[in-house]
Enzyme design. Structure first.
Site, mmCIF file in Angstrom:
data_model
loop_
_atom_site.group_PDB
_atom_site.id
_atom_site.type_symbol
_atom_site.label_atom_id
_atom_site.label_comp_id
_atom_site.label_asym_id
_atom_site.label_seq_id
_atom_site.Cartn_x
_atom_site.Cartn_y
_atom_site.Cartn_z
ATOM 1 N N ASP A 116 -1.823 -32.011 -6.107
ATOM 2 C CA ASP A 116 -1.861 -33.364 -5.557
ATOM 3 C C ASP A 116 -1.749 -33.419 -4.043
ATOM 4 O O ASP A 116 -2.161 -34.407 -3.429
ATOM 5 C CB ASP A 116 -0.728 -34.198 -6.161
ATOM 6 C CG ASP A 116 0.651 -33.662 -5.769
ATOM 7 O OD1 ASP A 116 0.896 -32.462 -6.021
ATOM 8 O OD2 ASP A 116 1.469 -34.419 -5.233
ATOM 9 N N HIS A 168 5.179 -31.688 -9.927
ATOM 10 C CA HIS A 168 4.096 -31.264 -10.805
ATOM 11 C C HIS A 168 2.814 -31.962 -10.380
ATOM 12 O O HIS A 168 2.597 -33.149 -10.652
ATOM 13 C CB HIS A 168 4.444 -31.597 -12.255
ATOM 14 C CG HIS A 168 3.454 -31.060 -13.232
ATOM 15 N ND1 HIS A 168 2.729 -31.870 -14.069
ATOM 16 C CD2 HIS A 168 3.040 -29.787 -13.489
ATOM 17 C CE1 HIS A 168 1.923 -31.131 -14.822
ATOM 18 N NE2 HIS A 168 2.095 -29.872 -14.491
ATOM 19 N N THR A 177 6.171 -34.596 -4.175
ATOM 20 C CA THR A 177 6.398 -33.185 -4.459
ATOM 21 C C THR A 177 6.673 -33.028 -5.944
ATOM 22 O O THR A 177 7.276 -33.907 -6.558
ATOM 23 C CB THR A 177 7.577 -32.634 -3.638
ATOM 24 O OG1 THR A 177 7.936 -31.330 -4.136
ATOM 25 C CG2 THR A 177 8.820 -33.524 -3.723
ATOM 26 N N ARG A 202 -7.327 -23.546 -8.303
ATOM 27 C CA ARG A 202 -6.520 -24.710 -8.688
ATOM 28 C C ARG A 202 -6.111 -25.481 -7.444
ATOM 29 O O ARG A 202 -5.702 -24.926 -6.440
ATOM 30 C CB ARG A 202 -5.280 -24.261 -9.449
ATOM 31 C CG ARG A 202 -4.360 -25.412 -9.910
ATOM 32 C CD ARG A 202 -3.234 -25.689 -8.947
ATOM 33 N NE ARG A 202 -2.317 -26.722 -9.462
ATOM 34 C CZ ARG A 202 -1.295 -27.228 -8.779
ATOM 35 N NH1 ARG A 202 -1.050 -26.802 -7.549
ATOM 36 N NH2 ARG A 202 -0.528 -28.156 -9.299
ATOM 37 N N THR A 260 5.986 -28.307 -2.728
ATOM 38 C CA THR A 260 5.430 -29.037 -1.599
ATOM 39 C C THR A 260 6.475 -29.255 -0.515
ATOM 40 O O THR A 260 7.655 -29.329 -0.797
ATOM 41 C CB THR A 260 4.967 -30.444 -2.053
ATOM 42 O OG1 THR A 260 4.197 -30.341 -3.236
ATOM 43 C CG2 THR A 260 4.162 -31.148 -1.003
#
EC number: 3.4.19.5
Length: 304
Positions: free
Chosen positions: A206, A228, A226, A203, A175
């Protein structure tokens, strides 16, 4: 062995911008370049504030600079999914009226953060997905560019590495993001990404999820995360960190607690940047690297 939680903070004064270039594992010899890229983005955001633009304008501008920089996993040069295509996610939020806009699984546009901003400005819906996001973008005058303009050789190499079962090195992370405070006290946050290398088609992480990847509230703080994405969604990390700040916790400590909870509770890694209403900023990561930069009226700082 997991990485230690690394956190730090500072004071921006009346207005300023903080950006991140992604939590991940960039090769040590490349980290300074990533920090330089973040500094360019933060300077661009600060210039918007200097010229009288809002915090919302500043985070959009900073995010666009990072989307256009092929070092980072957003916009042009973003990572590829299992079909070798680019699918973008992005969101943006302002803290006064809590207005927000987001897009996910968006294909064929260079600057998804600006399409998310258009959704915020339009105000009818917060989140547009897939073909609906593309249709909304075209209706608002955004011109499709196609994958051929977005895919880089580095992205192809990273996909090949992931398909071979290895972890791609050199990527800035999952991210990019920015938070800002303007001279009128408005807080804003923006987040944009290409997601995970070799992700399944459809997929969504977040980054486009308000409360998970992005959150801003003038009463408490602004955060961009940023790392998982699945973990960030499950624990609503952006909103969690803002709520810590609402309770009087300093921005740096609010992020440290949130990132530590992410790891301790579900074993996920990541990072974040934040600003509170008083101009204090913070950053934290549980990964090997997270490039970042902060700019304000009297100075600037960057690191990884």
């Amino acid at each position: 062995m997991s990485e230690p939680i690394v956190s730090q903070g500072g004071f921006l004064g009346r207005f300023g911008v903080v950006v991140h270039g992604g939590a991940g594992n960039v090769k040590p010899e490349r980290r300074a370049k990533h920090a330089e890229g973040c500094l360019r983005a933060a300077r661009a955001g600060l210039e918007v504030l200097r010229q009288g633009g809002s915090a919302l304008d500043a985070v959009e501008r900073a995010a666009r600079v990072l989307e256009d920089d092929t070092l980072f996993n957003a916009g042009t040069g973003a990572c590829l999914d299992e079909e070798g295509r680019v699918a973008h996610d992005a969101s943006i939020m302002e803290g006064r009226g809590l207005a927000a806009g987001a897009v996910c699984d968006l294909r064929g546009f260079a600057n998804p953060i600006s399409i998310a901003r258009a959704a915020l400005d339009d105000g009818r819906h917060v989140l547009y997905a897939s073909e609906g996001a593309s249709r909304f973008a075209r209706a608002r005058g955004f011109v499709p560019v196609g994958d051929e303009a977005l895919v880089t050789e580095a992205a192809r190499e990273a996909l090949a590495t992931a398909r071979a079962g290895a972890v791609p090195m050199g990527w800035a992370g999952n991210t990019i993001g920015a938070v800002a405070l303007d001279g009128h006290g408005l807080l804003a946050a923006a987040t944009s990404t290409g997601g995970m290398v070799n992700k399944r088609v459809g997929r969504v992480g977040d980054s486009p999820i308000i409360g998970a990847g992005t959150y801003a509230d003038d009463e408490a703080g602004a955060v961009s995360t940023t790392g998982h994405g699945e973990g960030m969604i499950r624990l609503c990390i952006a909103r969690t960190a803002v709520e810590h700040m609402r309770g009087g916790v300093a921005a740096e400590e609010a992020l440290r607690r949130s990132i530590e909870h992410l790891r301790a509770r579900i074993g996920s890694t990541g990072g974040a940047v934040a600003i509170d209403p008083r101009g204090n900023y913070g950053l934290s990561r549980s990964t090997a690297s997270m490039s970042w930069a902060a700019t304000w009226a009297e100075g600037e700082a960057s690191g990884f």
